[in-house]
Design an enzyme around this catalytic site. Structure first.
Site, PDB file in Angstrom:
ATOM      1  N   LEU A 163      26.080   4.604   8.200  1.00 11.88           N
ATOM      2  CA  LEU A 163      24.818   5.222   7.795  1.00 11.88           C
ATOM      3  C   LEU A 163      23.796   4.105   7.628  1.00 11.88           C
ATOM      4  CD1 LEU A 163      22.882   7.401   6.696  1.00 11.88           C
ATOM      5  CD2 LEU A 163      23.989   7.113   4.463  1.00 11.88           C
ATOM      6  N   GLY A 179      16.180   3.678   6.879  1.00  9.69           N
ATOM      7  CA  GLY A 179      15.096   2.887   7.455  1.00  9.69           C
ATOM      8  C   GLY A 179      15.369   2.574   8.917  1.00  9.69           C
ATOM      9  N   SER A 222      12.721   1.889  12.431  1.00 12.84           N
ATOM     10  CA  SER A 222      11.818   0.790  12.752  1.00 12.84           C
ATOM     11  C   SER A 222      12.479  -0.547  12.435  1.00 12.84           C
ATOM     12  CB  SER A 222      10.523   0.936  11.923  1.00 12.84           C
ATOM     13  OG  SER A 222       9.645  -0.147  12.115  1.00 12.84           O
ATOM     14  N   GLY A 223      11.930  -1.600  12.977  1.00  9.50           N
ATOM     15  CA  GLY A 223      12.221  -2.964  12.552  1.00  9.50           C
ATOM     16  C   GLY A 223      13.683  -3.315  12.386  1.00  9.50           C
ATOM     17  N   VAL A 251      14.692   8.585   0.859  1.00  5.42           N
ATOM     18  CA  VAL A 251      15.782   8.057   0.028  1.00  5.42           C
ATOM     19  C   VAL A 251      15.372   7.944  -1.439  1.00  5.42           C
ATOM     20  CG1 VAL A 251      16.857   6.788   1.928  1.00  5.42           C
ATOM     21  CG2 VAL A 251      15.174   5.626   0.459  1.00  5.42           C
ATOM     22  N   TYR A 284       7.085  -5.584  -5.349  1.00  6.13           N
ATOM     23  CA  TYR A 284       8.089  -5.792  -4.297  1.00  6.13           C
ATOM     24  C   TYR A 284       9.138  -6.810  -4.746  1.00  6.13           C
ATOM     25  CZ  TYR A 284       9.814  -6.750   0.451  1.00  6.13           C
ATOM     26  OH  TYR A 284      10.604  -6.909   1.584  1.00  6.13           O
ATOM     27  N   ALA A 303      10.029  -7.564  -7.780  1.00  3.78           N
ATOM     28  CA  ALA A 303      10.886  -6.957  -8.807  1.00  3.78           C
ATOM     29  C   ALA A 303      11.907  -6.029  -8.160  1.00  3.78           C
ATOM     30  CB  ALA A 303      10.029  -6.189  -9.806  1.00  3.78           C
ATOM     31  N   LYS A 320      13.161  -6.129  -5.158  1.00  2.00           N
ATOM     32  CA  LYS A 320      14.153  -6.861  -4.354  1.00  2.00           C
ATOM     33  C   LYS A 320      15.082  -7.694  -5.241  1.00  2.00           C
ATOM     34  CE  LYS A 320      12.960  -5.216  -0.376  1.00  2.00           C
ATOM     35  NZ  LYS A 320      13.876  -4.381   0.413  1.00  2.00           N
ATOM     36  N   ILE A 338      10.361 -11.788   8.934  1.00  2.00           N
ATOM     37  CA  ILE A 338      10.935 -11.211  10.147  1.00  2.00           C
ATOM     38  C   ILE A 338       9.845 -10.427  10.884  1.00  2.00           C
ATOM     39  CG2 ILE A 338      12.762  -9.762  11.081  1.00  2.00           C
ATOM     40  CD1 ILE A 338      13.800 -12.199   9.475  1.00  2.00           C
TER      41      ILE A 338
END
Ligand SMILES: CCCCCCCCCCCCC[C@@H](O)CC(=O)SCCNC(=O)CCNC(=O)[C@H](O)C(C)(C)COP(=O)(O)OP(=O)(O)OC[C@H]1O[C@@H](n2cnc3c(N)ncnc32)[C@H](O)[C@@H]1OP(=O)(O)O
Ligand SMILES: NC(=O)c1ccc[n+]([C@@H]2O[C@H](COP(=O)([O-])OP(=O)(O)OC[C@H]3O[C@@H](n4cnc5c(N)ncnc54)[C@H](O)[C@@H]3O)[C@@H](O)[C@H]2O)c1
Length: 259
Positions: A13, A16, A19-20, A74, A167, A169, A171, A200
């Site tokens: 599974l 996201g 994309s990318g 999600v 962001y 926090a 991660k 990336i």
């Protein structure tokens, strides 16, 4: 690129997946033999990813049913729970590999960041991984199946970044969540690791102002930005038994940035 079909018995599974990094991960896991459940908030994008996937281990068009696309947000408890139900109903088993790539940014300096910008990033990047990981773990434990859970954090979760208090926090939280899950689920033969990409080349990174981009490339020891496939290489390793004694780890894929 690994030639062996080390994931031929896996159901993966990937959130996201539209994309990318998530798309690159889906392509790589399928190339190593996995059946892929490609999930995204953008269902059409998830479907486009599935069109890219050969049959398990082949470059040819996938026979019907080898892979499938699922639309889900999600960050919503009900849709995350329903996603795991739908995946198991379609494939008749729980996913033995779970890769949480779904993520967003809402960049702003602390002095100006809105509560909504904070809430949205935490909801998707951190709560979303909690919800998907919990639902997947419940399915694996109740079925007695081993598994490998891979959460995509960021090097920013380790060092912070201007304009990304929300962001960073989220991660950093992913790293801590991953370690706690690894401690709890090791007894069930379920591993949980995080991957910390650097810069990336994906649509997410394209939003960075050019003047910032110019600053950061010069800071990367390998001298260039990474490709989504560079992250997928590591995810495939962590998904496979080649990493069978690795859990709770944070693997940096950064070209040396912020080592
Ligand atoms: C010493 C150089 C250090 C460079 C470090 C760069 C780190 C980036 C590495 C990312 C790797 C992983 C990222 C990954 O997880 C995926 C992502 O998150 S991609 C998105 C990353 N986001 C950012 O880096 C934030 C970029 N900044 C912005 O989007 C805007 O600046 C914003 C915060 C929205 C504010 O916009 P505003 O128009 O109000 O201000 P300016 O853009 O004009 O910026 C004002 C000055 O601040 C400098 N600045 C802004 N962001 C950064 C930053 N991240 N690092 C260093 N400096 C930054 C900008 O250059 C301006 O400087 P100056 O006044 O000298 O022109
Ligand atoms: N690109 C980078 O430089 C970089 C670096 C470090 C970490 N990351 C992380 O890697 C992951 C993938 O990022 P990317 O660069 O491929 O970005 P991307 O924007 O190309 O892909 C993110 C995908 O997640 C999906 N998504 C967003 N919110 C969702 C939700 N609520 N439910 C389901 N799907 C949702 C989007 O539709 C999109 O398809 C993210 O978690 C990101 O934070 C990216």
């Amino acid at each position: 690129m690994a030639s062996q079909l080390r994931l031929r018995s896996a159901l993966a599974l990937v959130t996201g997946a539209g994309s990318g990094i998530g798309r690159a991960v889906s392509v790589r896991l399928a190339a190593e033999g996995a059946a892929v459940a490609a999930c995204d908030l953008d269902g059409a994008a998830a479907q486009e990813t599935v069109q890219l996937l050969g049959g398990p281990g082949s470059e040819k068009g996938a026979p019907s049913g080898a892979h499938a696309a699922f639309q889900a947000d999600v960050s919503e408890a009900e849709t995350a729970r329903r996603l795991l139900e739908q995946v198991q109903a379609y494939f008749f088993r729980p996913p033995s590999v779970v890769v949480s790539c779904a993520g967003i940014t809402r960049d702003e300096f602390l002095l100006r960041m809105s509560e909504d910008d904070w809430d949205k990033v935490i909801a998707v990047n951190l709560k979303g991984i909690f919800l998907v990981t919990q639902a997947a773990a419940q399915a694996l434990v109740s079925s007695g199946c081993p598994g490998s859970i891979i959460n995509i954090s960021s090097i920013i979760g380790k060092v912070g970044n201007m304009g990304q208090t929300n962001y960073a926090a989220s991660k950093a939280g992913v790293i801590g969540l991953t370690q706690a899950v690894a401690r709890e689920l090791g007894r069930y033969r379920i591993r949980c690791n995080s991957v910390l990409p650097g810069f990336i080349k994906t649509p997410m990174a394209q939003k960075v102002p050019q003047k910032v981009l110019d600053k950061v490339v010069g800071m990367i020891p390998m001298g260039h930005l990474g490709d989504p496939e560079d992250v997928a290489d590591v995810v495939a390793f962590l998904a496979s038994e080649d990493s069978g004694y690795i859990t709770g780890a944070s693997v940096e894929v950064t070209g040396g940035l912020f080592m």
